[in-house]
Design a protein around this motif. Structure first.
Motif, PDB file in Angstrom:
ATOM      1  N   GLY A   1      44.265  27.555  33.333  1.00  0.00           N
ATOM      2  CA  GLY A   1      43.617  27.530  32.028  1.00  0.00           C
ATOM      3  C   GLY A   1      42.667  28.707  31.858  1.00  0.00           C
ATOM      4  N   LEU A   2      41.940  29.022  32.914  1.00  0.00           N
ATOM      5  CA  LEU A   2      41.027  30.160  32.915  1.00  0.00           C
ATOM      6  C   LEU A   2      41.796  31.468  32.762  1.00  0.00           C
ATOM      7  CD1 LEU A   2      38.285  31.540  33.378  1.00  0.00           C
ATOM      8  CD2 LEU A   2      38.669  31.234  35.843  1.00  0.00           C
ATOM      9  N   MET A   3      42.855  31.636  33.534  1.00  0.00           N
ATOM     10  CA  MET A   3      43.627  32.882  33.481  1.00  0.00           C
ATOM     11  C   MET A   3      44.275  33.071  32.105  1.00  0.00           C
ATOM     12  SD  MET A   3      44.489  35.691  34.787  1.00  0.00           S
ATOM     13  CE  MET A   3      44.147  35.614  36.514  1.00  0.00           C
ATOM     14  N   LEU A   4      44.811  32.005  31.546  1.00  0.00           N
ATOM     15  CA  LEU A   4      45.408  32.089  30.215  1.00  0.00           C
ATOM     16  C   LEU A   4      44.371  32.561  29.192  1.00  0.00           C
ATOM     17  CD1 LEU A   4      47.650  31.617  28.133  1.00  0.00           C
ATOM     18  CD2 LEU A   4      47.042  29.178  28.176  1.00  0.00           C
ATOM     19  N   GLU A   5      43.199  31.938  29.205  1.00  0.00           N
ATOM     20  CA  GLU A   5      42.153  32.347  28.266  1.00  0.00           C
ATOM     21  C   GLU A   5      41.696  33.773  28.527  1.00  0.00           C
ATOM     22  OE1 GLU A   5      37.837  30.892  26.487  1.00  0.00           O
ATOM     23  OE2 GLU A   5      38.720  29.766  28.155  1.00  0.00           O
ATOM     24  N   LEU A   6      41.617  34.155  29.769  1.00  0.00           N
ATOM     25  CA  LEU A   6      41.172  35.505  30.127  1.00  0.00           C
ATOM     26  C   LEU A   6      42.170  36.566  29.681  1.00  0.00           C
ATOM     27  CD1 LEU A   6      38.859  36.998  31.433  1.00  0.00           C
ATOM     28  CD2 LEU A   6      39.866  36.531  33.658  1.00  0.00           C
ATOM     29  N   VAL A   7      43.447  36.333  29.864  1.00  0.00           N
ATOM     30  CA  VAL A   7      44.454  37.300  29.403  1.00  0.00           C
ATOM     31  C   VAL A   7      44.363  37.478  27.888  1.00  0.00           C
ATOM     32  CG1 VAL A   7      46.931  37.748  29.138  1.00  0.00           C
ATOM     33  CG2 VAL A   7      46.036  36.977  31.341  1.00  0.00           C
ATOM     34  N   LEU A   8      44.248  36.367  27.163  1.00  0.00           N
ATOM     35  CA  LEU A   8      44.166  36.467  25.704  1.00  0.00           C
ATOM     36  C   LEU A   8      42.875  37.160  25.272  1.00  0.00           C
ATOM     37  CD1 LEU A   8      45.569  32.969  24.702  1.00  0.00           C
ATOM     38  CD2 LEU A   8      46.767  35.174  24.683  1.00  0.00           C
ATOM     39  N   SER A   9      41.765  36.827  25.912  1.00  0.00           N
ATOM     40  CA  SER A   9      40.466  37.378  25.515  1.00  0.00           C
ATOM     41  C   SER A   9      40.274  38.823  25.966  1.00  0.00           C
ATOM     42  CB  SER A   9      39.333  36.512  26.075  1.00  0.00           C
ATOM     43  OG  SER A   9      39.415  35.202  25.572  1.00  0.00           O
ATOM     44  N   ALA A  10      40.447  39.067  27.260  1.00  0.00           N
ATOM     45  CA  ALA A  10      40.139  40.391  27.817  1.00  0.00           C
ATOM     46  C   ALA A  10      41.265  41.401  27.611  1.00  0.00           C
ATOM     47  CB  ALA A  10      39.823  40.261  29.303  1.00  0.00           C
ATOM     48  N   ASP A  58      32.875  38.675  30.073  1.00  0.00           N
ATOM     49  CA  ASP A  58      32.145  38.702  31.339  1.00  0.00           C
ATOM     50  C   ASP A  58      32.059  37.328  32.006  1.00  0.00           C
ATOM     51  OD1 ASP A  58      31.705  41.453  31.136  1.00  0.00           O
ATOM     52  OD2 ASP A  58      29.828  41.164  30.038  1.00  0.00           O
ATOM     53  N   GLU A  59      31.762  36.301  31.223  1.00  0.00           N
ATOM     54  CA  GLU A  59      31.624  34.954  31.795  1.00  0.00           C
ATOM     55  C   GLU A  59      32.963  34.467  32.350  1.00  0.00           C
ATOM     56  OE1 GLU A  59      31.936  30.598  31.668  1.00  0.00           O
ATOM     57  OE2 GLU A  59      32.395  31.681  29.830  1.00  0.00           O
ATOM     58  N   LEU A  60      34.048  34.724  31.641  1.00  0.00           N
ATOM     59  CA  LEU A  60      35.378  34.333  32.135  1.00  0.00           C
ATOM     60  C   LEU A  60      35.733  35.113  33.396  1.00  0.00           C
ATOM     61  CD1 LEU A  60      37.404  34.153  28.794  1.00  0.00           C
ATOM     62  CD2 LEU A  60      36.646  32.224  30.208  1.00  0.00           C
ATOM     63  N   ARG A  61      35.421  36.399  33.414  1.00  0.00           N
ATOM     64  CA  ARG A  61      35.692  37.225  34.599  1.00  0.00           C
ATOM     65  C   ARG A  61      34.936  36.701  35.816  1.00  0.00           C
ATOM     66  NH1 ARG A  61      37.984  42.345  33.470  1.00  0.00           N
ATOM     67  NH2 ARG A  61      38.197  42.752  31.248  1.00  0.00           N
ATOM     68  N   GLN A  62      33.672  36.320  35.614  1.00  0.00           N
ATOM     69  CA  GLN A  62      32.875  35.790  36.720  1.00  0.00           C
ATOM     70  C   GLN A  62      33.468  34.484  37.231  1.00  0.00           C
ATOM     71  OE1 GLN A  62      30.547  37.336  38.444  1.00  0.00           O
ATOM     72  NE2 GLN A  62      30.544  35.570  39.817  1.00  0.00           N
TER      73      GLN A  62
END
Length: 162
Positions: free
Chosen positions: A110-119, A127-131
């Motif tokens: 779930g984190l990776m999916l959101e991070l790919v879409l966001s970043a 930054d918060e998702l990356r951390q």
């Protein structure tokens, strides 16, 4: 590729491979993407060089997320409108074929999916998702010294701005 040109399955190549062992994610990102963000997500994203790890395209309300080098489908996210505007992920699938993807952690996916879409797709700092990604990798490796930069580069990759 100009950022306003839509990425499609056909424009990426015939190398794309669908998710072979789909797993329904029980934990979805809670973020509501604005209508403008959804429009940008729906245009997709194409990796431009070797440091980029992701290709993303949308068909209808479903966002397909593939690894750029292998063409393997890693995630599919179905978006739904939210009352008052914007969209959120209503359902998502992740790859679970161990030959294609060595992960079985729903929280991480779930984190990776959101991070790919966001970043990657939207180009946000996230930054918060990356951390959270780095902390998750350290916990999974049971090693607090795992390099945050290495985790982000090897797993998430970079976004090249044209």
């Amino acid at each position: 590729m100009p950022t306003d040109e839509r990425v499609t399955r056909a424009s990426l190549s015939r190398r794309l491979k669908p998710i072979s062992a789909p797993h329904r994610l029980p934990l979805l990102p809670e973020r509501v993407w604005s209508d403008a963000e959804w429009e940008r997500i729906s245009l997709g994203y194409r990796a431009r060089d070797m440091d980029e790890k992701w290709n993303v395209f949308t068909e209808g309300d479903v966002v397909h997320v593939h690894r750029s080098w292998t063409g393997f489908g890693m995630y599919e996210a179905t978006f739904a409108p939210v009352e008052g505007g914007g969209r959120r992920i209503a359902a998502a699938l992740a790859e679970r074929d161990p030959e294609r993807y060595r992960n079985d952690d729903d929280t991480y996916d779930g984190l990776m999916l959101e991070l790919v879409l966001s970043a990657i797709v939207l180009g946000e700092p996230a930054d918060e998702l990356r951390q959270r990604l780095v902390e998750s990798a350290r916990a999974r490796a049971k090693d607090p010294t795992v390099s945050g930069g290495l985790v982000q580069h090897s797993v998430l990759g970079l976004r090249s701005d044209a």
